[in-house]
Design a protein around this motif. Structure first.
Motif, PDB file in Angstrom:
ATOM      1  N   SER A   1       6.337   8.039  -7.845  1.00  0.00           N
ATOM      2  CA  SER A   1       6.023   8.476  -6.573  1.00  0.00           C
ATOM      3  C   SER A   1       6.317   7.175  -5.446  1.00  0.00           C
ATOM      4  O   SER A   1       5.896   6.067  -5.597  1.00  0.00           O
ATOM      5  CB  SER A   1       4.213   8.440  -6.649  1.00  0.00           C
ATOM      6  N   PHE A   2       6.622   7.759  -4.188  1.00  0.00           N
ATOM      7  CA  PHE A   2       6.772   6.755  -3.216  1.00  0.00           C
ATOM      8  C   PHE A   2       5.751   6.110  -2.745  1.00  0.00           C
ATOM      9  O   PHE A   2       5.518   5.008  -2.269  1.00  0.00           O
ATOM     10  CB  PHE A   2       7.830   7.356  -2.262  1.00  0.00           C
ATOM     11  N   ASP A   3       4.590   7.042  -2.973  1.00  0.00           N
ATOM     12  CA  ASP A   3       3.159   6.376  -2.394  1.00  0.00           C
ATOM     13  C   ASP A   3       2.877   5.159  -3.335  1.00  0.00           C
ATOM     14  O   ASP A   3       2.303   4.261  -2.763  1.00  0.00           O
ATOM     15  CB  ASP A   3       2.203   7.465  -2.420  1.00  0.00           C
ATOM     16  N   SER A   4       3.061   5.247  -4.491  1.00  0.00           N
ATOM     17  CA  SER A   4       2.979   4.097  -5.352  1.00  0.00           C
ATOM     18  C   SER A   4       3.914   2.981  -4.971  1.00  0.00           C
ATOM     19  O   SER A   4       3.457   1.568  -5.025  1.00  0.00           O
ATOM     20  CB  SER A   4       2.963   4.444  -6.971  1.00  0.00           C
ATOM     21  N   VAL A   5       5.045   3.028  -4.679  1.00  0.00           N
ATOM     22  CA  VAL A   5       5.685   1.904  -4.166  1.00  0.00           C
ATOM     23  C   VAL A   5       5.228   1.219  -2.787  1.00  0.00           C
ATOM     24  O   VAL A   5       4.996   0.296  -2.857  1.00  0.00           O
ATOM     25  CB  VAL A   5       7.070   2.589  -3.802  1.00  0.00           C
ATOM     26  N   MET A   6       4.645   2.164  -1.894  1.00  0.00           N
ATOM     27  CA  MET A   6       4.286   1.958  -0.646  1.00  0.00           C
ATOM     28  C   MET A   6       2.837   0.949  -0.995  1.00  0.00           C
ATOM     29  O   MET A   6       2.209   0.038  -0.283  1.00  0.00           O
ATOM     30  CB  MET A   6       4.007   2.889   0.350  1.00  0.00           C
ATOM     31  N   LYS A   7       2.129   1.402  -2.006  1.00  0.00           N
ATOM     32  CA  LYS A   7       0.893   0.787  -2.249  1.00  0.00           C
ATOM     33  C   LYS A   7       1.149  -0.400  -2.784  1.00  0.00           C
ATOM     34  O   LYS A   7       0.436  -1.384  -2.562  1.00  0.00           O
ATOM     35  CB  LYS A   7       0.203   1.579  -3.245  1.00  0.00           C
ATOM     36  N   CYS A   8       1.981  -0.817  -3.650  1.00  0.00           N
ATOM     37  CA  CYS A   8       2.675  -1.847  -3.874  1.00  0.00           C
ATOM     38  C   CYS A   8       3.059  -2.846  -2.787  1.00  0.00           C
ATOM     39  O   CYS A   8       2.600  -3.974  -2.677  1.00  0.00           O
ATOM     40  CB  CYS A   8       3.710  -1.885  -5.020  1.00  0.00           C
ATOM     41  N   VAL A   9       3.792  -2.304  -1.834  1.00  0.00           N
ATOM     42  CA  VAL A   9       4.250  -3.057  -0.597  1.00  0.00           C
ATOM     43  C   VAL A   9       3.127  -3.390   0.076  1.00  0.00           C
ATOM     44  O   VAL A   9       3.104  -4.467   0.642  1.00  0.00           O
ATOM     45  CB  VAL A   9       5.214  -2.042   0.220  1.00  0.00           C
ATOM     46  N   LYS A  10       1.898  -3.009   0.187  1.00  0.00           N
ATOM     47  CA  LYS A  10       0.830  -2.987   1.226  1.00  0.00           C
ATOM     48  C   LYS A  10      -0.090  -3.682   0.455  1.00  0.00           C
ATOM     49  O   LYS A  10      -0.963  -4.346   1.080  1.00  0.00           O
ATOM     50  CB  LYS A  10       0.305  -1.673   1.740  1.00  0.00           C
ATOM     51  N   GLY A  11      -0.006  -4.018  -0.847  1.00  0.00           N
ATOM     52  CA  GLY A  11      -1.145  -4.612  -1.738  1.00  0.00           C
ATOM     53  C   GLY A  11      -0.763  -6.227  -2.018  1.00  0.00           C
ATOM     54  O   GLY A  11       0.352  -6.571  -1.726  1.00  0.00           O
ATOM     55  N   ASP A  12      -1.637  -6.451  -2.950  1.00  0.00           N
ATOM     56  CA  ASP A  12      -1.591  -7.810  -3.385  1.00  0.00           C
ATOM     57  C   ASP A  12      -0.236  -8.068  -4.407  1.00  0.00           C
ATOM     58  O   ASP A  12       0.566  -9.163  -4.242  1.00  0.00           O
ATOM     59  CB  ASP A  12      -2.800  -8.293  -4.233  1.00  0.00           C
ATOM     60  N   LEU A  13       0.084  -7.086  -5.065  1.00  0.00           N
ATOM     61  CA  LEU A  13       1.426  -7.075  -5.940  1.00  0.00           C
ATOM     62  C   LEU A  13       2.572  -7.450  -5.077  1.00  0.00           C
ATOM     63  O   LEU A  13       3.337  -8.322  -5.324  1.00  0.00           O
ATOM     64  CB  LEU A  13       1.452  -5.751  -6.779  1.00  0.00           C
ATOM     65  N   GLY A  14       2.713  -6.645  -4.089  1.00  0.00           N
ATOM     66  CA  GLY A  14       3.912  -6.891  -3.241  1.00  0.00           C
ATOM     67  C   GLY A  14       3.955  -8.078  -2.574  1.00  0.00           C
ATOM     68  O   GLY A  14       4.982  -8.862  -2.339  1.00  0.00           O
TER      69      GLY A  14
END
Length: 253
Positions: free
Chosen positions: A168-181
């Motif tokens: 899911s690209f939503d999960s990619v963007m969650k990474c981007v916007k979150g602590d992991l990214g």
């Protein structure tokens, strides 16, 4: 994306491969299972590749690219040289992608803030690609697709859906916007700052952890030739190694 597909088809056709358009797997996973090999029409080639790998006794040549997602020179090298070479030589070659380049990192007390040479869009591209590398083995193909597109950022979702439809690209963007990214990009910053000698430009290439101007120039001119020449084990056929012949004759006596 079309360029990568053409490269893959060309490479496999050199081995007499029949390609199935029903294949739903990314090229890097064609040989990951019996089912995927059969579905993609490359069972014979996967068996031969596994045989070749089993005979490799030396460590693969490790190529690391320190780059920026919107740097024209970086994009040209990644699309035109690095990924096509990796597709052909992945039996003897490992690749690391480190998107950060000439960016600047600051810590505001809670998280890291990044300023990129080509603006906020590049920081976003760097972050998307860092997250993809953390989330899927198909990241090289997705990043190739992104970097070969007219718009790196806008193509990210479509490229992800093509090469990893279950992600899911939503999960990619969650990474981007979150602590992991944020942490992934900090790690890339630390890797880039640890370079010895320090990088002076991008794309910055290291071979087996070493950077010299001679290695840089050879990699930019023909990474394929450089990797083949530096691999210490038995050269695979694609490097001009020993050829296997399958013809057998029963002569009329």
């Amino acid at each position: 994306m079309k360029v990568l597909l053409l490269v893959v088809l060309t490479v496999w056709s050199n081995f007499g491969c029949g390609f199935s358009y029903s294949c739903s797997h990314s090229p890097s996973t064609w040989c990951s299972s019996l089912n995927s090999a059969i579905e993609c029409g490359v069972l014979k080639q996967c068996l031969e590749t596994n045989f070749t790998r089993s005979r490799q006794t030396e460590d693969p040549v490790h190529v690391a690219l320190y780059y920026e997602s919107l740097c024209p020179g970086c994009r040209n090298f990644l699309v035109g040289m690095l990924v096509p070479t990796w597709i052909m030589l992945q039996d003897i070659m490992d690749v690391s992608l480190v998107p950060f380049g000439n960016a600047v990192e600051k810590f505001d007390g809670k998280k890291y803030i990044f300023e990129c040479q080509h603006g906020d869009e590049e920081c976003l591209g760097n972050m998307i690609e860092a997250c993809l590398m953390n989330m899927t083995e198909a990241a090289p193909e997705i990043i190739f697709c992104m970097e070969s597109s007219p718009n790196v950022i806008k193509s990210a979702q479509a490229c992800t859906s093509v090469y990893h439809p279950d992600l899911s690209f939503d999960s990619v963007m969650k990474c981007v916007k979150g602590d992991l990214g944020n942490q992934l990009m900090h790690q890339n910053a630390m890797k880039t700052k640890a370079l010895n000698p320090p990088h002076q430009y991008v794309p910055w290439i290291t071979i087996n952890g070493v950077h010299t101007e001679d290695l840089q120039n050879k990699a930019m001119a023909s990474l394929y030739t450089l990797v083949c020449s530096m691999y210490k084990g038995t050269k695979p056929e694609v490097c001009g190694g020993a050829q296997r012949h399958y013809r057998s004759y029963c002569r009329n006596e």
